[in-house]
Design an enzyme around this catalytic site. Structure first.
Site, PDB file in Angstrom:
ATOM      1  N   GLU A 104       0.594  -0.697  -0.506  1.00 12.64           N
ATOM      2  CA  GLU A 104       0.234  -0.022  -0.386  1.00 12.64           C
ATOM      3  C   GLU A 104       0.746   1.804   0.101  1.00 12.64           C
ATOM      4  O   GLU A 104       0.731   2.214  -0.590  1.00 12.64           O
ATOM      5  CB  GLU A 104      -1.019  -0.038   1.206  1.00 12.64           C
ATOM      6  CG  GLU A 104      -1.982   1.392   1.268  1.00 12.64           C
ATOM      7  CD  GLU A 104      -2.553   1.391   2.588  1.00 12.64           C
ATOM      8  OE1 GLU A 104      -3.954   1.801   2.787  1.00 12.64           O
ATOM      9  OE2 GLU A 104      -1.645   1.576   3.583  1.00 12.64           O
ATOM     10  N   TRP A 141      -8.597  -2.240  -0.339  1.00 11.69           N
ATOM     11  CA  TRP A 141      -8.839  -1.329  -0.606  1.00 11.69           C
ATOM     12  C   TRP A 141     -10.240  -1.938  -1.205  1.00 11.69           C
ATOM     13  O   TRP A 141     -10.982  -0.751  -1.879  1.00 11.69           O
ATOM     14  CB  TRP A 141      -8.396  -0.309  -1.072  1.00 11.69           C
ATOM     15  CG  TRP A 141      -7.678   0.218  -0.380  1.00 11.69           C
ATOM     16  CD1 TRP A 141      -5.935   0.429  -0.075  1.00 11.69           C
ATOM     17  CD2 TRP A 141      -8.143   1.510   0.083  1.00 11.69           C
ATOM     18  NE1 TRP A 141      -5.821   1.598   1.086  1.00 11.69           N
ATOM     19  CE2 TRP A 141      -6.496   2.275   0.853  1.00 11.69           C
ATOM     20  CE3 TRP A 141      -8.779   2.873  -0.514  1.00 11.69           C
ATOM     21  CZ2 TRP A 141      -7.206   3.407   1.017  1.00 11.69           C
ATOM     22  CZ3 TRP A 141      -9.077   4.072   0.266  1.00 11.69           C
ATOM     23  CH2 TRP A 141      -8.079   4.510   0.916  1.00 11.69           C
ATOM     24  N   TYR A 158      -5.162   9.822  -1.534  1.00  9.60           N
ATOM     25  CA  TYR A 158      -3.497   9.777  -0.354  1.00  9.60           C
ATOM     26  C   TYR A 158      -2.630   9.770  -2.074  1.00  9.60           C
ATOM     27  O   TYR A 158      -1.539  10.630  -2.068  1.00  9.60           O
ATOM     28  CB  TYR A 158      -3.364   8.312  -0.293  1.00  9.60           C
ATOM     29  CG  TYR A 158      -3.908   8.532   0.823  1.00  9.60           C
ATOM     30  CD1 TYR A 158      -3.999   9.227   2.310  1.00  9.60           C
ATOM     31  CD2 TYR A 158      -5.110   7.501   0.866  1.00  9.60           C
ATOM     32  CE1 TYR A 158      -4.750   9.264   3.114  1.00  9.60           C
ATOM     33  CE2 TYR A 158      -6.245   7.070   1.302  1.00  9.60           C
ATOM     34  CZ  TYR A 158      -5.604   8.003   3.375  1.00  9.60           C
ATOM     35  OH  TYR A 158      -7.045   7.884   4.116  1.00  9.60           O
ATOM     36  N   CYS A 183      -8.264   9.894   5.998  1.00 10.36           N
ATOM     37  CA  CYS A 183      -7.885   9.786   7.453  1.00 10.36           C
ATOM     38  C   CYS A 183      -6.675   9.545   8.368  1.00 10.36           C
ATOM     39  O   CYS A 183      -7.186  10.857   8.766  1.00 10.36           O
ATOM     40  CB  CYS A 183      -8.020   8.312   7.759  1.00 10.36           C
ATOM     41  SG  CYS A 183      -9.989   7.727   7.229  1.00 10.36           S
ATOM     42  N   ARG A 196      -7.370  12.392  11.375  1.00 12.44           N
ATOM     43  CA  ARG A 196      -8.416  13.499  11.470  1.00 12.44           C
ATOM     44  C   ARG A 196      -9.366  12.135  12.254  1.00 12.44           C
ATOM     45  O   ARG A 196     -10.363  12.688  12.616  1.00 12.44           O
ATOM     46  CB  ARG A 196      -9.675  13.835  10.100  1.00 12.44           C
ATOM     47  CG  ARG A 196      -9.827  12.682   9.089  1.00 12.44           C
ATOM     48  CD  ARG A 196     -10.451  13.682   8.709  1.00 12.44           C
ATOM     49  NE  ARG A 196     -10.753  12.563   7.372  1.00 12.44           N
ATOM     50  CZ  ARG A 196     -11.790  11.604   7.761  1.00 12.44           C
ATOM     51  NH1 ARG A 196     -12.856  11.188   8.523  1.00 12.44           N
ATOM     52  NH2 ARG A 196     -12.315  10.642   6.247  1.00 12.44           N
ATOM     53  N   ASP A 223      -9.871   4.470  13.163  1.00 11.06           N
ATOM     54  CA  ASP A 223     -10.684   2.857  14.108  1.00 11.06           C
ATOM     55  C   ASP A 223      -9.213   2.051  14.687  1.00 11.06           C
ATOM     56  O   ASP A 223      -8.836   1.736  13.861  1.00 11.06           O
ATOM     57  CB  ASP A 223     -10.825   1.899  11.934  1.00 11.06           C
ATOM     58  CG  ASP A 223     -10.906   1.035  11.936  1.00 11.06           C
ATOM     59  OD1 ASP A 223     -11.113   0.354  13.504  1.00 11.06           O
ATOM     60  OD2 ASP A 223     -11.889  -0.094  11.123  1.00 11.06           O
TER      61      ASP A 223
END
Length: 288
Positions: free
Chosen positions: A58, A80, A123, A170, A190, A193
């Site tokens: 990733e 994803w 991203y 995130c 921000r 999880d």
């Protein structure tokens, strides 16, 4: 990884129940921070097995500036898949395929992947092309030439592009800091999880720190992880409580082989994790 267990306890003991966009519900606490000194080892959670190969792929995908899941799916990384599958399943072209069948079609059919595998300008797009600015390249040059700068910042949060993203960032902004020949990195996230995402985020940004330090000729300092809405989904409560019963093992060591000069030079084969001892895997559903 006692810091990670401390994070779990902080949310469970101080958080409040909140509703969320997924309808799952969370226990949420606002404003947490944990520090990881990389001289003590690579911060990979040991109270459950973590999918490191997926984390590395990733990160390489982000660095490439890629936003289509095909690269990940081709390398059997499916972290994803849920978001484009959800979009496809709500379309008129959906024929009842399972998510596994969807991923296999992404792998086998380039045109299908081009249409349904894209996540929007997430991203990688923002790191390498934020309204025409290659933030990552610029920051690395700045670290090399102006290490005392207080502007060593990469932002994934682009308000113009957020509506076009399958999932708004995130982990939204990170900043480098150089002192005494050591490079540190702070991430502002921000939304975190705690059970599923945060272990990935810790390892990913610690690895990014190591990679940038290597191409800049610096040693590694600390990864500082700051999270805004720090939450545990209600369907993950048993999983995090199980981890609290497990004693963390000593941290492993990450070796990056090669003599890379550019951030694009790294490949999956360059990374070797040594002495990773962990407790068994714990399953949990992704809230989409």
């Amino acid at each position: 990884m006692k810091q990670y267990l401390h994070l779990i306890k902080t949310v469970l003991e101080n958080g409040t129940k909140k509703e969320d966009r997924t309808g799952t519900g969370t226990i949420s606490y606002f404003g947490t921070q944990e520090r990881y000194d990389l001289s003590e080892g690579f911060p990979l959670v040991t109270t459950k097995k973590v999918f490191l190969r997926g984390i590395i792929h990733e990160l390489l995908w982000f660095i490439k500036g890629d936003t289509n899941i095909k690269y990940l799916v081709d390398n059997d990384v499916h972290i994803w898949d849920d978001w484009p599958y959800k979009t496809y399943s709500e379309s008129s072209e959906f024929k009842g395929e399972t998510i596994k069948e969807f991923a296999e079609r992404i792998k086998q059919d380039s045109e299908f992947a081009k249409k349904w595998g894209n996540l929007g300008p997430v991203y990688g797009k923002q790191w390498r092309d934020f309204n025409g600015v290659d933030q990552l390249k610029n920051i690395i040059n700045e670290i090399k030439n102006n290490p005392d700068s207080r502007r060593l910042i990469v932002s994934s949060w682009n308000p113009v592009d957020v509506p076009k993203m399958a999932l708004p960032p995130c982990h939204s902004l990170y900043q480098f800091y150089v002192s005494d020949g050591k490079l540190s990195l702070q991430l502002y996230q921000r939304s975190g999880d705690v059970f599923l995402g945060v272990p990935f985020n810790i390892a990913s940004y610690a690895l990014l720190l190591m990679m940038v330090a290597k191409v800049c000729g610096l040693k590694c300092g600390s990864f500082v992880h700051t999270i805004g809405d720090t939450h545990i989904y209600l369907n993950h409560i048993d999983q995090v409580n199980l981890q609290l019963t497990r004693e963390p093992y000593p941290l492993p060591k990450m070796i990056i082989h090669g003599d890379q000069k550019n951030i694009e030079d790294f490949t999956i084969d360059d990374f070797e994790l040594q002495d990773y001892k962990c407790h068994p895997r714990i399953k949990g559903e992704v809230a989409v």
